[in-house]
Every structure is written in C-alpha cells, then in structure tokens.
Design a protein around this motif. Structure first.
Motif, mmCIF file in Angstrom:
data_model
loop_
_atom_site.group_PDB
_atom_site.id
_atom_site.type_symbol
_atom_site.label_atom_id
_atom_site.label_comp_id
_atom_site.label_asym_id
_atom_site.label_seq_id
_atom_site.Cartn_x
_atom_site.Cartn_y
_atom_site.Cartn_z
ATOM 1 N N ASN A 57 5.425 7.865 8.879
ATOM 2 C CA ASN A 57 4.552 7.008 8.087
ATOM 3 C C ASN A 57 5.299 5.857 7.419
ATOM 4 O OD1 ASN A 57 2.390 8.568 8.738
ATOM 5 N ND2 ASN A 57 1.752 8.963 6.641
ATOM 6 N N ALA A 58 6.474 6.167 6.890
ATOM 7 C CA ALA A 58 7.216 5.131 6.162
ATOM 8 C C ALA A 58 7.497 3.948 7.083
ATOM 9 C CB ALA A 58 8.512 5.718 5.626
ATOM 10 N N PHE A 61 4.123 1.981 8.042
ATOM 11 C CA PHE A 61 3.535 1.114 7.017
ATOM 12 C C PHE A 61 4.489 0.015 6.550
ATOM 13 C CE2 PHE A 61 0.806 4.941 6.188
ATOM 14 C CZ PHE A 61 -0.359 4.349 6.651
ATOM 15 N N ASN A 62 5.781 0.311 6.557
ATOM 16 C CA ASN A 62 6.713 -0.660 5.985
ATOM 17 C C ASN A 62 7.240 -1.661 7.005
ATOM 18 O OD1 ASN A 62 6.536 0.433 3.357
ATOM 19 N ND2 ASN A 62 7.861 2.116 3.991
ATOM 20 N N VAL A 253 -6.125 14.396 11.171
ATOM 21 C CA VAL A 253 -6.309 13.589 9.950
ATOM 22 C C VAL A 253 -6.434 14.551 8.779
ATOM 23 C CG1 VAL A 253 -7.756 11.905 8.772
ATOM 24 C CG2 VAL A 253 -7.464 11.786 11.251
ATOM 25 N N THR A 256 -5.335 14.794 2.553
ATOM 26 C CA THR A 256 -4.489 14.133 1.558
ATOM 27 C C THR A 256 -3.352 13.315 2.153
ATOM 28 O OG1 THR A 256 -3.281 16.213 1.362
ATOM 29 C CG2 THR A 256 -4.921 15.732 -0.331
ATOM 30 N N TYR A 257 -2.785 13.739 3.274
ATOM 31 C CA TYR A 257 -1.649 12.996 3.814
ATOM 32 C C TYR A 257 -1.648 13.107 5.337
ATOM 33 C CZ TYR A 257 3.068 11.071 4.156
ATOM 34 O OH TYR A 257 4.146 10.270 4.451
ATOM 35 N N THR A 258 -2.028 12.019 5.980
ATOM 36 C CA THR A 258 -2.106 11.995 7.443
ATOM 37 C C THR A 258 -0.805 11.468 8.020
ATOM 38 O OG1 THR A 258 -4.466 11.599 7.338
ATOM 39 C CG2 THR A 258 -3.368 11.044 9.405
ATOM 40 N N TYR A 260 0.480 9.486 10.642
ATOM 41 C CA TYR A 260 -0.110 8.561 11.608
ATOM 42 C C TYR A 260 0.670 8.509 12.924
ATOM 43 C CZ TYR A 260 -3.449 7.097 8.145
ATOM 44 O OH TYR A 260 -4.480 7.110 7.248
ATOM 45 N N GLN B 40 -3.534 22.653 8.040
ATOM 46 C CA GLN B 40 -3.075 22.337 9.400
ATOM 47 C C GLN B 40 -1.906 23.205 9.815
ATOM 48 O OE1 GLN B 40 -2.254 18.140 9.566
ATOM 49 N NE2 GLN B 40 -4.393 17.670 9.942
ATOM 50 N N GLU B 71 -10.613 16.092 8.160
ATOM 51 C CA GLU B 71 -11.584 15.465 7.263
ATOM 52 C C GLU B 71 -13.026 15.754 7.668
ATOM 53 O OE1 GLU B 71 -9.959 11.728 4.884
ATOM 54 O OE2 GLU B 71 -10.658 11.270 6.889
ATOM 55 N N TRP B 194 -10.456 7.649 -1.947
ATOM 56 C CA TRP B 194 -10.632 8.558 -3.071
ATOM 57 C C TRP B 194 -9.569 8.386 -4.144
ATOM 58 C CZ3 TRP B 194 -6.207 11.406 -3.189
ATOM 59 C CH2 TRP B 194 -5.509 11.534 -1.985
ATOM 60 N N ASP B 254 -2.623 6.948 1.930
ATOM 61 C CA ASP B 254 -1.451 7.091 2.801
ATOM 62 C C ASP B 254 -0.545 5.866 2.710
ATOM 63 O OD1 ASP B 254 -2.172 9.595 3.766
ATOM 64 O OD2 ASP B 254 -3.501 8.730 5.262
ATOM 65 N N ALA B 258 3.312 5.771 1.283
ATOM 66 C CA ALA B 258 4.402 5.226 2.107
ATOM 67 C C ALA B 258 5.111 4.086 1.374
ATOM 68 C CB ALA B 258 3.856 4.747 3.451
ATOM 69 N N LYS B 264 8.694 0.242 -2.569
ATOM 70 C CA LYS B 264 8.006 -1.050 -2.554
ATOM 71 C C LYS B 264 6.969 -1.172 -3.653
ATOM 72 C CE LYS B 264 8.895 -2.357 2.156
ATOM 73 N NZ LYS B 264 8.365 -2.857 3.406
ATOM 74 N N TRP B 273 0.294 17.394 -3.914
ATOM 75 C CA TRP B 273 0.350 17.498 -2.455
ATOM 76 C C TRP B 273 1.339 16.494 -1.872
ATOM 77 C CZ3 TRP B 273 -4.054 16.241 -5.232
ATOM 78 C CH2 TRP B 273 -4.327 14.877 -5.323
#
Lengths: 296, 424
Positions: A57-58, A61-62, A253, A256-258, A260, B40, B71, B194, B254, B258, B264, B273
């Motif tokens: 993810n980092a 997105f970054n 998905v 709380t934290y997907t 990607y 999961q 979801e 949310w 998300d 990140a 950043k 969580w």
C-alpha cells in the motif's frame, strides 16, 4: 455508366486519383499524436494495475506510477489463497460457458426465424425482443431474487445458468438478426429446392456465413457473463463452492485496511481468461467489424 | 464412434460438475456449521480464527465451513436471510446495517443465550452495554474492541518547531499553520469514507453533552441544536484554517494510513486496527493522544473513541434452530476461552471484550503499548456514533460529511443536509 474515351482526360483523372491517394496516405503528425495519446490512455490503467500488483500500500499510494522495487509474486499467491480464486475461476468458467451455450442455442434459431419472417408477426416478435433492451438491469433484481427463491434455486449456480442468458438474449437476437438478413435468400431457396429442411439450411448455410456475427455475440456475452457481479453476488452468494471469481475478489477488500497490491493481483488473475478468449476470437470479431464497414 | 464416446463422457462429466452446486448458506446437516466471517484468512487474526475452528472441529467432530466476505458481508447476509439460506453465525462489526439486524428479525438476540451459556460473566459489562439495542436486548456476542486515538508524528511536528501535541483547537490551528509553513501536510483524514464521518461527528459533539450527542445523532436536529451548530462551526473553522490536508474530501482511510505511515502527514485519526501495519521505524516517532478541544467545550481533555463493536458474533435464525444451536454454542464459547481471547487480542492489537484478557497480553508494538498505557490518561472518550446513528443513514451520511470537508460548504448547509437524512 459513361466510359472515358479521351486519353488526356483519362490521364488527368488517374493523376487526380493518385494525387488524392497520396494526400490521404501522407504522414499526418496530428493523427499519429492523437492515436498514440489514445493508446496511452488505454495503457495507463493496465500499467498501473500490473505494477501495483507487485507493491504494498505504501508504494501504491506514495509513488503510484513508479516501477516496483521487487517482482515478488507474494501478492498473487496471497490473492489466490485468501480469495479461494481457484474454485472461483472454475465456477466462473462453468457459468460463462453454460450460459453462453444456452444463449447461442436460443438466439441463433430465433434470429434466423425473425430474419426470414416476412409477415407482421416477425416484426412484432423482433420489437418484442427490442423491448427487452429497455428493462434496466437493476430494476429486475428484486423480482429475480423472489423467482430464484420460489424455484428453490437461490444460492445455486443453476439459476445463473438460466438467468444470465435471459439478460443478453434481446441484444443477441437483434444483432444476429441483422447478420442473418445479409445472407442472400437465393441460397436458402436453392438449398430447399435440393431438399434441405429449415434446420439443415440454418446449420449448413446461415451459421457458416454468419460466423463473424456469432463470434461477436459470443465475445460480448462472454465479457458480460464473466464480469457479472451484482446478480452473481446476490443470486449465487458467497460460498466458495458456488461463487464466481468476481464475487470472490471483493472478499479481499477489508472493512478497515485493504491491501491493494493483493487486490490488484487478484484482479489481474481474473482478467487472464478474458484476454485468452479475445485472442482466440479477435480475428472473427475483426471480420465482423470489417463486414459492417464494407456494407456501409 | 470412439470419438463420439469420448465426447459423450466429457459432456456428461462436465454436466455433473456443473450441476454439483451446493447451497451457500446453512447446511441441513446438524453436524455442519456455516460461519460467514469478515476476518480474512492469511492475516494474524485470520490465523487465530483458523486455530479456533480447528479446535472446535476436533472437539466436536463437526464440520465448520468458513465463508469469507469483506465489505459485502452485510448485503450478502441480509439477502441470504430473505431466501432462508443464511449462514448459522455471522462474524462482523456492530455498525451501519448490522445495527438493525435484531430489530428486523434477521438475527436472534444474544440475550437469549448469554446467561445460559455462561458468557455474561466472561464479557465486560461495557461491551454488553455497547451491543444493546433500544429495547435493551444484547444484539450479538461482543468480542473485539478498539481504541481510536489521534496519531501525532513527533518527528514532523519537531521539524516545524512544535514540541508538544496540541490539546486545544487554538493550538491545533496554530500548529497547522506552522506545519503548512514548513511544507508538511498537517492532519490527514479519509474525508471520503467512514473515517472522515467519524472525525466530523467527533468534532461536532465538542460542545454537546454525551446525552445530547446521542439524541442528535440518533434522531437528527443538528440545525435546531445550538451546541451541535457550535461544533459544526468549529469543524468549518478548522477546515478553513487548513488544519486538514488539501483535498481531504477525496481521501479514503487506506490512503490516509499509507500517507501517515510514509511520513507525508503529521497527524491522523485511526483506530487500533491500524497499529499492526505501522512501519517499525515510524512507531518510535508516534505519540498517541486525543483530538484537541475548544475552550468552553463539553470535554476537559482531548477526545478519542473507544468501543467494543469492532467484531462479534450474530446468531442467525438458521443457527438458532434446535438442530444447530448446540454447535453454535460450542463454536462461540471457544472464542471466549482465555488462551484464544489472548491470542486474538495480540493479533488484533486491540482489546477484546473478554474480561480475562481485556488488553493484548504481549505488547511488542510500541503504538499498541502507548494505546494501553498512555491514551486513557490523556483523553476523554466521545460518543461513538456507530451504535447511535441509525444503520440505514450511515452510508448517506458519509456522502454528506464528505461534502463537509469540501471548502466553501458552510455550517448551515452541512446541518441541513444531515437533518434531511433523518426526515427522508
């Protein structure tokens, strides 16, 4: 038609024609820029998907468009196991192939009948199929769920086998009808004079001639069936034994934290069969498009 | 002829495979339990879930079928109930749609079983209260909780010349100015989902008492409540002072995580969580606290959220049938065994509702340690909206609060749009 008898005039016309051709073949930088720009627009999402499937993810997105620092397949194996994609792919293949066969078995004779019907009833039936295009997909959801429960087929693949063809029949029949109408009636008449019945005419004359059209319908339907999500989710449910791969994928998905990278790796896996089918059928699809272009 | 036979065999085999569809929901077999879960596999909490399932299968000889849904779980569960094919147990959070499950008859109240199964004494009373509906019924079996503080990256704050975390909104505005001047994005939030909704409602209740906040969030009346309006005005004041990062209305949780993990942004609001995913090199720079409060507000200290609605067990009408309820009891009770609860607490980096292991037993994560040891001393806890805002309004409310993060939306427009949700 008047022929050109004067050689001078003929030469002039030939020159004019060549001049036009050379103008139309001349390098046009604007057209090239636009074509390459359009191709780039199509490639960017694919590039993003592929490189993101190797990232966390980092990194996604970054530095979204940077090349991944490693080419580990962990995201793919995670997606495969966590979303039970193996059974999902088998279920999707079953649903797609069986629904495709049912659609073609129903649409081809229907289109043939409508194309060759000379009376008012044929026109009414054709309009009846056209009216099917007016029904918004979402509007049919609740009645369809009720129907599947009443038939004791809720949360089964069998209902999808039957339901999905119904959703694409209107477009399939209408498109195929146009292809069937392009077949010269004389071919049918001579075959019938030789003793062929309707079924023989359909199988031996109409289907071979309209293969490009049938391939087009098959590809469009394949994409529709393979990518179906909402109805597959509601009607077939989330059980790995029944659910399609498109229903399995959103299981990655999280609330709380997907992750990607894992999600996009799963998405890439679901795209592979689509590309394989396209590679197999694309020549037929191009033939169908060219056929339409020549006619126009 | 041989080719025909081969083709026929293939066709029959394919048909047999194609027609071997089994139900996604509860099995008629009394020895099979179907569990629809949001936990999961392949994650730390998923590993604990697998371990508990294996234990119960070994102890009972039953087959426990885990069906994972992310979801989409609430939608999948509700539609399967309509067809009488729902799973016997659903593991999910108490929020949004699941808030209405007992009221709508798609889940059986846990109150029916808590005492008889000996679980009431094992679950912290606060957790049981959090899972009660307006009729006083405990809707499900509470399990996993959360702490939801504000994260401060002290390294970035120090770069901007800030040495302590802000505790008042005036300090927050001043610090945001310093951070912006230093080119450091101040407070990041997922305004588009949310996470943004929860922060908006946290700020909006700054001047309301807990009772008043509960009344307004459950029944509406934002525009008519002077204290709610003061809170919403405070939100717009913070937004217009560039406390939140640019284009907050478009961010998701998300993206927020990140960006904060990558250094950043200097501040964010995220729950326990997210502790486990924080990079190790970031953990020593993070200080947890609450959201700063205005002078004259209802809370003495900065506020955070806490709750026990992170996840729990819902018994479905299928699971409540005589043939299944015994197996359901064994499955759910296993989660409350001290070893399993401790393992889950450690895996989730958050508290469980189990009294014997209320907090993670072994705390390696520095942020989790701070949440357990430091946060309770420096924050007051605000009213958690998840169990107060009616389930049907949650999704449309997120759309409205997303607009609130967009510059130019004034307090009157925000309160009107929120009130319209309760009347439509």
């Amino acid at each position: 038609m008047t022929s050109v008898r004067n050689p001078a005039v003929r030469t002039t016309r030939v020159r004019t024609s060549r001049s036009r051709n050379s103008r139309s073949n001349r390098f046009n930088p604007l057209a090239h820029v636009l074509v390459w720009f359009y191709a780039l627009l199509l490639l960017i999402p694919l590039y993003f998907m592929i490189i993101s499937a190797f990232k966390d993810n980092a990194d996604i997105f970054n530095s979204p468009f940077a090349f991944p620092t490693s080419l580990s397949f962990d995201n793919f194996t995670n997606a495969w196991t966590r979303a039970s994609m193996g059974p999902g792919l088998i279920n999707s293949a079953l649903v797609t192939v069986i629904a495709e066969i049912i659609t073609l078995v129903l649409a081809i004779p229907a289109a043939y009948a409508i194309a060759r019907a000379g009376g008012r009833i044929g026109g009414i039936v054709e309009k009846f199929f056209a009216a099917g295009l007016l029904i918004p997909g979402f509007a049919a959801l609740v009645p369809t769920v009720i129907l599947s429960i009443a038939l004791q087929l809720f949360h089964t693949r069998e209902f999808l086998y039957l339901f999905l063809p119904a959703t694409v029949l209107p477009l399939s029949v209408i498109l195929l009808t146009q292809f069937m109408r392009s077949v010269p009636a004389e071919l049918e008449e001579s075959a019938m004079m030789d003793g062929a019945n309707r079924l023989r005419v359909l199988i031996s004359i109409y289907i071979p001639i309209t293969i490009p059209g049938i391939a087009t319908i098959a590809i469009l339907n394949f994409l529709t069936f393979w990518n179906e999500y909402l109805y597959a989710l509601i009607l077939a449910g989330p059980d790995p034994d029944v659910r399609t791969v498109q229903v399995a994928l959103p299981g990655l998905v999280s609330q709380t934290y997907t992750q990607y990278g894992v999600l996009l790796a799963g998405a890439l896996i679901t795209m592979v069969p689509v590309y394989i089918v396209y590679i197999i059928l694309n020549r037929r699809l191009e033939d169908a498009l060219l056929q339409g272009a020549v006619k126009s | 002829m041989k080719a025909f036979r081969v083709t026929a065999v293939i066709a029959v085999s394919a048909a047999a495979i194609a027609l071997t569809g089994c139900s996604a929901g509860s099995s008629e077999d009394a020895n099979t339990l179907t569990v629809l879960t949001s936990i999961q596999s392949g994650t730390p909490t998923g590993d604990v879930q697998d371990k508990i399932v294996a234990e119960v299968e070994k102890a009972t000889g039953a087959n426990i079928k885990l069906v994972q849904a992310g979801e989409t779980l609430p939608d999948v569960y509700e539609t399967s109930v309509a067809g009488g094919k729902e799973a016997d147990v659903a593991i999910t959070n108490l929020a949004e749609k699941s808030n209405d499950w007992v009221k709508n008859g798609v889940a059986v109240p846990a109150s029916n079983y808590l005492d008889a199964w000996g679980l009431t004494a094992k679950i912290t009373p606060d957790a049981l209260d959090a899972w009660k509906d307006s009729d006083g019924k405990v809707q499900g079996f509470p399990y996993n909780g959360f702490v939801w503080p504000v994260w401060y990256n002290m390294a970035l704050l120090n770069q901007a010349g800030i040495t302590t975390v802000p505790t008042s909104t005036d300090e927050l505005i001043s610090d945001a100015q310093k951070l912006n001047d230093a080119g450091i994005p101040p407070f990041i939030i997922g305004g588009n989902d949310w996470s943004g909704q929860k922060l908006f409602l946290q700020i909006a209740q700054s001047y309301m008492t807990p009772d008043e906040a509960t009344a307004v969030y459950s029944k509406g009346g934002y525009c008519a409540s002077p204290d709610a309006m003061k809170g919403i005005n405070l939100f717009t004041q913070l937004r217009d002072a560039n406390v939140f990062v640019k284009d907050s209305q478009g961010y998701t949780a998300d993206q927020m995580d990140a960006a904060f993990y990558a250094g950043k942004a200097a501040m964010m609001s995220a729950g326990s969580w997210a502790f486990g995913d924080a990079p190790a090199d970031l953990q020593s720079n993070v200080q947890l606290g609450g959201f700063p409060q205005p002078s004259g507000g209802s809370y003495d200290k900065p506020t955070a959220y806490q709750g026990y609605t992170g996840s729990g067990f819902f018994v479905s009408p299928n699971g409540a049938k005589d043939a299944k309820i015994g197996l359901v009891q064994k499955f759910i009770s296993a989660w409350y065994e001290p070893d399993n609860a401790a393992a889950y607490a450690a895996a989730s980096n958050g508290p469980t509702a189990v009294i014997a292991t209320g907090t993670p037993a072994a705390i390696d994560n520095k942020i989790t340690a701070a949440a357990v040891n430091d946060v309770p001393k420096v924050v007051d806890y605000a009213v958690m909206p998840d169990t107060v805002v009616p389930g049907a309004l949650d999704d449309p409310m997120i759309r409205q609060t997303s607009l609130a993060y967009a510059p130019g939306t004034d307090a009157q427009a925000i309160c009107s749009s929120l009130d319209s949700l309760y009347t439509s």
